[in-house]
Design a protein around this motif. Structure first.
Motif, PDB file in Angstrom:
ATOM      1  N   LYS A 255      72.992  44.855  50.470  1.00 29.91           N
ATOM      2  CA  LYS A 255      72.012  44.342  51.428  1.00 29.91           C
ATOM      3  C   LYS A 255      70.877  45.331  51.658  1.00 29.91           C
ATOM      4  N   ILE A 256      71.222  46.623  51.725  1.00 27.48           N
ATOM      5  CA  ILE A 256      70.190  47.641  51.954  1.00 27.48           C
ATOM      6  C   ILE A 256      69.486  48.009  50.656  1.00 27.48           C
ATOM      7  N   ALA A 257      70.260  48.107  49.568  1.00 25.81           N
ATOM      8  CA  ALA A 257      69.683  48.558  48.289  1.00 25.81           C
ATOM      9  C   ALA A 257      68.723  47.551  47.690  1.00 25.81           C
ATOM     10  N   ILE A 258      68.857  46.296  48.055  1.00 28.16           N
ATOM     11  CA  ILE A 258      68.016  45.260  47.455  1.00 28.16           C
ATOM     12  C   ILE A 258      66.594  45.260  48.023  1.00 28.16           C
ATOM     13  N   SER A 259      66.368  46.035  49.086  1.00 25.77           N
ATOM     14  CA  SER A 259      65.055  46.050  49.737  1.00 25.77           C
ATOM     15  C   SER A 259      63.912  46.436  48.794  1.00 25.77           C
ATOM     16  N   PRO A 260      64.015  47.521  47.992  1.00 29.11           N
ATOM     17  CA  PRO A 260      62.915  47.837  47.062  1.00 29.11           C
ATOM     18  C   PRO A 260      62.663  46.740  46.041  1.00 29.11           C
ATOM     19  N   MET A 261      63.720  46.055  45.652  1.00 29.08           N
ATOM     20  CA  MET A 261      63.567  44.970  44.690  1.00 29.08           C
ATOM     21  C   MET A 261      62.780  43.810  45.301  1.00 29.08           C
ATOM     22  N   ILE A 262      63.029  43.527  46.579  1.00 28.53           N
ATOM     23  CA  ILE A 262      62.290  42.455  47.254  1.00 28.53           C
ATOM     24  C   ILE A 262      60.812  42.817  47.355  1.00 28.53           C
ATOM     25  N   THR A 263      60.533  44.096  47.624  1.00 27.18           N
ATOM     26  CA  THR A 263      59.140  44.549  47.656  1.00 27.18           C
ATOM     27  C   THR A 263      58.472  44.348  46.305  1.00 27.18           C
ATOM     28  N   GLY A 264      59.186  44.727  45.246  1.00 29.23           N
ATOM     29  CA  GLY A 264      58.657  44.502  43.907  1.00 29.23           C
ATOM     30  C   GLY A 264      58.463  43.031  43.597  1.00 29.23           C
ATOM     31  N   LEU A 265      59.346  42.199  44.128  1.00 27.11           N
ATOM     32  CA  LEU A 265      59.226  40.759  43.936  1.00 27.11           C
ATOM     33  C   LEU A 265      57.934  40.230  44.550  1.00 27.11           C
ATOM     34  N   GLY A 266      57.585  40.722  45.739  1.00 22.11           N
ATOM     35  CA  GLY A 266      56.353  40.286  46.385  1.00 22.11           C
ATOM     36  C   GLY A 266      55.123  40.663  45.595  1.00 22.11           C
ATOM     37  N   MET A 267      55.152  41.868  45.005  1.00 23.46           N
ATOM     38  CA  MET A 267      54.013  42.313  44.204  1.00 23.46           C
ATOM     39  C   MET A 267      53.925  41.524  42.899  1.00 23.46           C
TER      40      MET A 267
END
Length: 314
Positions: A228-240
């Motif tokens: 749940k915490i580690a996926i945060s950078p991936m979500i940011t990359g997804l938005g970009m």
């Protein structure tokens, strides 16, 4: 939290106005005369009289400030003018091609998410294992091969040699597979490495040790806390990458003859179709702005500390 969201939404307005100003300035500084471009595209020999008539028709004889205000008013009504080639409203032309690009975008994102989340997570919790080495090789390949070459490789092997998928066009799910894979592989490379690095970082955090000493099962720690915490950078990359995919599928659409928005933009550049180019730039900026806003709000929902940090900085 509501105030924070409202401020983020209101911050979009000056950003978008700045984008429209830059776009308007670049078009006016361009050596291409819209009136001349229109006549050339219509196969009409430009004369001084016709050029003056078209400049007056397009409002190019008015002061720049007036032109800019008129442009803003038209954009707010989704009026981007008419295409010089088809003589149809640009927004009508663009909106008819957007579903194909959206279909390709979300098809590639689906493949990237389905592959990269389990692969990156397992590579992180099983460092230096076989699956970790496989993820590294896949990431290296995905980050190294250009999209156009990858697309031609897929066509050669899966269409020409194996005859599994069609070479070009749109219609069935088989038409979507190869272009989606072509776009998805670089994303898989990025998301896998992001998630792996984030998992490894979180495994060193004190809360992991505390959870284990409390007797919490390892599966619960990994699934409910680490992922749940580690996926945060991936979500940011997804938005970009969402905005990048929506507006950057140009090469892949050209390779697979995909009738999307990007291919239409390429044709507009070659034909000097200024209204279409302006619409593309503004729409690309809007997609980037709103996709990043949505991802920020999603991140805030996952980790409420983000909104608190934002309020502290303000």
């Amino acid at each position: 939290m509501g105030t924070y969201i409202l401020k983020r939404i209101l911050a979009i307005i000056p950003i978008f106005l700045l984008v429209t100003l830059l776009t308007f300035g670049m078009i006016n500084l361009s050596p291409v005369d819209p009136a001349e471009a229109y006549l050339v595209a219509s196969h009409i020999q430009p004369t001084d009289e016709l050029l003056a008539q078209k400049r007056q028709e397009f409002g190019l004889d008015k002061p720049l400030v007036t032109q800019y205000v008129n442009t803003i008013m038209k954009i707010s009504q989704f009026d981007f003018g008419k295409s010089y080639i088809t003589n149809k409203p640009v927004w009508e032309e663009v909106s008819s091609r957007m579903p194909a690009t959206i279909q390709l975008t979300f098809g590639s994102l689906f493949i990237a998410i389905v592959v990269s989340i389990p692969l990156g997570f397992l590579a992180g919790i099983k460092k230096n294992s076989a699956i970790d080495h496989f993820s590294r090789i896949l990431s290296f390949i995905g980050a190294s091969i250009p999209s156009f070459w990858l697309g031609y490789l897929f066509i050669f092997f899966f269409s020409v040699k194996l005859d599994l998928f069609p070479v070009e066009g749109i219609g069935t799910w088989k038409h979507l597979v190869l272009p989606s894979l072509t776009l998805a592989l670089p994303l898989i490379a990025l998301y896998t490495r992001l998630l792996r690095a984030s998992v490894l970082e979180n495994l060193q955090e004190p809360y992991i040790l505390f959870a284990r000493t409390r007797g919490i099962q390892e599966k619960a720690i990994m699934g409910k806390h680490v992922l749940k915490i580690a996926i945060s950078p991936m979500i940011t990359g997804l938005g970009m990458n969402l905005g990048k995919l929506m507006t950057g599928t140009i090469i892949v659409e050209a390779v697979f003859s995909w009738p999307g928005f990007g291919r239409y933009f390429i044709e507009a550049i070659f034909n000097r179709d200024v209204p279409v180019i302006q619409c593309y730039v503004l729409l690309a900026a809007a997609i980037f702005i709103f996709s990043n806003l949505i991802i920020d709000l999603l991140q805030m929902y996952i980790d409420p500390r983000i909104s608190r940090k934002g309020r502290q900085h303000q």
